[in-house]
Design a protein around this motif. Structure first.
Motif, PDB file in Angstrom:
ATOM      1  N   TYR A 143       0.845  -1.192   0.000  1.00 54.57           N
ATOM      2  CA  TYR A 143       0.000   0.000   0.000  1.00 54.57           C
ATOM      3  C   TYR A 143       0.883   1.246   0.000  1.00 54.57           C
ATOM      4  N   ASP A 347      -6.814  -1.892   4.739  1.00 53.37           N
ATOM      5  CA  ASP A 347      -7.727  -1.765   3.596  1.00 53.37           C
ATOM      6  C   ASP A 347      -8.686  -0.584   3.725  1.00 53.37           C
ATOM      7  N   GLN A 354      -3.904   0.767  -2.376  1.00 54.11           N
ATOM      8  CA  GLN A 354      -3.085  -0.349  -2.837  1.00 54.11           C
ATOM      9  C   GLN A 354      -2.162   0.104  -3.965  1.00 54.11           C
TER      10      GLN A 354
END
Length: 372
Positions: A143, A347, A354
């Motif tokens: 990420y 996330d 990402q």
């Protein structure tokens, strides 16, 4: 929660120091596992961070390699005693300690050339965080954030320079000075790389030393500058950022301090054998923004340094460029704390995307040598 942070170099202390303090303020238990390398422990003491030394390393590659087994054994032992819920680090020590202790690990990486370290560490990480300028795909757990790792401690929300450092350096309020920073090239990813020679340094100091005060910060401690109009930077290393913020110029063959100079609005010239077509993305971006110069030779250093020191508007230009650079950059300490509270699951964090999802930074073609 129990959080474990690895600090293998002085730069790692700066990267994590505010996050460690903020997590402790929230009531969490935090331990820093430190490698005694140059001024790493001095900085941990200065910032009063809770730490244990798991090993020592000199500024030579052989020193590190010969001590790895003992380093790992002590790091894993300390980690088991502390029983962390999450580990932060930048490479193999953190990743492998996490694997052995079955602890999720977050790696924060910003150096593309460290390929071997990436290969042996990233498969064991729950999350891998890099700047958006990072140009290498490290897998599905990779990420990115808008900024640089130095945004954890030099973002305007986090850092305010202290101009009183001039008095401690025995400099007048309006005295121009340059910092010459020399790297020890003792890390694994420095194998086969080199920086400024003694002759390069002498030529530079001979050229600018009569016009500005030159302060030398020599990580290896073996630069031969006797007889030159330069003196050592002899303050505590924790004051280096204040000194860098006040400086008129940084010339360096190291990496981190060049990025730090850019975030502080201080012109920087970087010269080492990393410079070239495959240079790291953050230095390409900073040069595109007109904040640093990446050059290959001592002649080019002098060609860049003299005009910067002679121009009347250099400080104003760099301040504008620095402010434009930081306009959309994250406070990385905020991100690290959020990642910690999420136990490494990233996330749902707005500050992270990402790898490949954020647009590539566009070259600032109108800014650079001769432009603004």
């Amino acid at each position: 929660m129990n959080y474990l942070f690895f600090t293998n170099t002085p730069a790692h202390v700066h990267l994590y120091k505010h996050a460690v303090q903020r997590l402790r303020d929230r009531g969490h238990e935090v331990l820093v596992l430190a490698r005694e390398y140059t001024c790493t422990v001095d900085l941990l003491e200065w910032y009063e961070l809770p730490y244990v030394v798991y090993g020592a390393c000199e500024t030579s590659k052989g020193s590190l390699l010969s001590r790895l087994p003992a380093h790992y054994a002590r790091a894993i032992t300390h980690a088991r005693r502390f029983d962390p819920d999450l580990i932060f680090g930048m490479g193999g020590y953190a990743a492998h300690t996490g694997a052995v202790t079955r602890t999720p690990t977050v790696l924060l990486i910003d150096s593309e050339p460290a390929s071997f370290d990436h290969t042996i560490s990233t498969p064991f990480a729950r999350s891998i965080l890099t700047p958006n300028t990072f140009r290498k795909d490290l897998g599905e757990n990779h990420y990115v954030f808008l900024g640089f790792k130095e945004c954890a401690y030099l973002h305007p929300e986090t850092y305010e320079p202290d101009p009183s450092v001039r008095e401690q350096l025995d400099l007048e309020a309006d005295e121009s000075y340059a910092i010459l920073r020399l790297n020890a090239f003792g890390s694994q990813h420095d194998v086969g790389k080199q920086g400024l020679t003694d002759d390069d340094c002498r030529r530079l100091v001979d050229r600018i030393g009569d016009d500005v005060t030159v302060l030398v910060s020599d990580e290896g401690g073996d630069a031969a500058l006797e007889g030159l109009s330069a003196r050592s930077f002899d303050l505590h290393p924790a004051l280096m950022h204040d000194a860098l913020a006040e400086a008129d110029l940084l010339v360096a063959d190291t990496q981190t301090m060049v990025t730090e100079a850019a975030l502080l609005g201080t012109p920087a010239i970087r010269s080492n054998s990393f410079v070239g077509d495959d240079d790291m993305g953050n230095f390409v971006e900073l040069e595109n923004r007109g904040l640093i110069h990446n050059v290959a030779s001592a002649d080019e250093i002098i060609d860049r340094a003299v005009p910067l020191l002679e121009a009347d508007d250099t400080a104003q230009k760099w301040r504008r460029r620095r402010n434009a650079l930081l306009a959309d950059k994250v406070n990385l300490t905020d991100v690290i704390v959020d990642v910690a509270l999420n136990l490494g699951a990233v996330d749902d964090l707005e500050a992270l995307e990402q790898f490949g999802q954020l647009p590539e930074p566009e070259p600032a073609t109108s800014v650079g040598v001769g432009g603004d």
